[in-house]
Design an enzyme around this catalytic site. Structure first.
Site, PDB file in Angstrom:
ATOM      1  CB  SER A  16      -0.931   0.006   1.214  1.00 24.60           C
ATOM      2  OG  SER A  16      -1.898  -1.009   1.125  1.00 24.60           O
ATOM      3  NE  ARG A  39       1.167   6.918   8.660  1.00 22.56           N
ATOM      4  CZ  ARG A  39       0.986   6.109   9.674  1.00 22.56           C
ATOM      5  NH1 ARG A  39      -0.247   5.784  10.033  1.00 22.56           N
ATOM      6  NH2 ARG A  39       1.993   5.592  10.328  1.00 22.56           N
ATOM      7  CG  HIS A  42      -2.357   4.224   3.659  1.00 22.38           C
ATOM      8  ND1 HIS A  42      -2.814   3.901   4.919  1.00 22.38           N
ATOM      9  CD2 HIS A  42      -2.074   3.051   3.050  1.00 22.38           C
ATOM     10  CE1 HIS A  42      -2.817   2.585   5.056  1.00 22.38           C
ATOM     11  NE2 HIS A  42      -2.370   2.047   3.939  1.00 22.38           N
TER      12      HIS A  42
END
Length: 227
Positions: A16, A39, A42
């Site tokens: 990922s 982040r 993600h």
């Protein structure tokens, strides 16, 4: 019969973050918020959102330093608080959400305000030097900025990701232009949410923990995926 999908949680996480790093254009993003940007991508699977990031100079580094020094995290809602990975907060940092504190709901009803705005008023003992994470209510961000104007102290950094059709865009614009000049990381427009606010805290906390231990943590397994 198996369906042939990747099932190992660490491998999922590794792939990922490899994909996020490959597909996210960080050219216009300062180095100290690269981890925050990654982040956020993600958390949303939206590499394009980095185009809408808003930030003040050095905000990421300031947030990392505050967490490393033990600053509390003030969360506007339980979803933000629960999305923060406690293991990353290695310096005795408290995560504080006052939404259910006694009297908040009654005051909100009596004064014609949102619970979120009244809950922010309960932050006064902790505002100075705190890391603030707002991922739900625009009124929480508006009220925080009013409290700062009233002399209730300056947070170390505001992670402003309120979401919605009414007030979210305007609250974030007010954060960016606010005269107190509190360091901030935000996302312009209506888009936001608890997952983004929590992801931003986790990114800063990871950097603070890695700086203290000399480790490198590319990501953190969500609780449900931990072996």
């Amino acid at each position: 019969m198996t369906m042939g999908y990747v099932s190992d949680p660490r491998e999922i996480l590794r792939r990922s973050f490899e994909t996020v790093a490959r597909e996210t254009d960080l050219e216009a993003i300062p180095c100290d918020i690269h981890d925050v940007a990654l982040r956020l991508v993600h958390a949303t699977a939206m590499p394009e959102l980095v185009r809408d990031l808003a930030f003040s100079p050095g905000a990421g580094a300031i947030g990392v330093k505050a967490l490393a020094a033990g600053a509390p995290v003030l969360a506007d809602c339980h979803m933000v608080a629960h999305g923060i990975t406690g293991d990353l907060l290695a310096n005795g940092n408290q995560v504080i959400c006052t939404l259910d504190h006694g009297g908040v709901a009654d005051q909100a009803l009596r004064r014609g305000l949102t619970r979120s705005a009244v809950a922010v008023e309960q932050w006064k003992p902790w505002i100075k030097g705190a890391v603030v994470a707002i991922g739900n209510a625009p009124t929480a961000l508006f009220r925080l900025l009013e409290l700062i104007d009233d002399g209730c102290g300056r947070p170390a950094v505001i992670l402003g990701f309120p979401v919605g059709f009414i007030g979210a865009t305007e609250a974030k614009e007010r954060l960016v232009t606010h005269s107190a000049g509190v360091p901030f990381i935000s996302l312009s427009g209506r888009f936001g949410g608890s997952a983004l606010a929590a992801a931003a805290v986790n990114a800063l906390a990871t950097s603070a923990k890695d700086a203290a231990t000399g480790a490198t943590t590319p990501g953190v397994l969500p609780a449900e995926a931990q072996p």
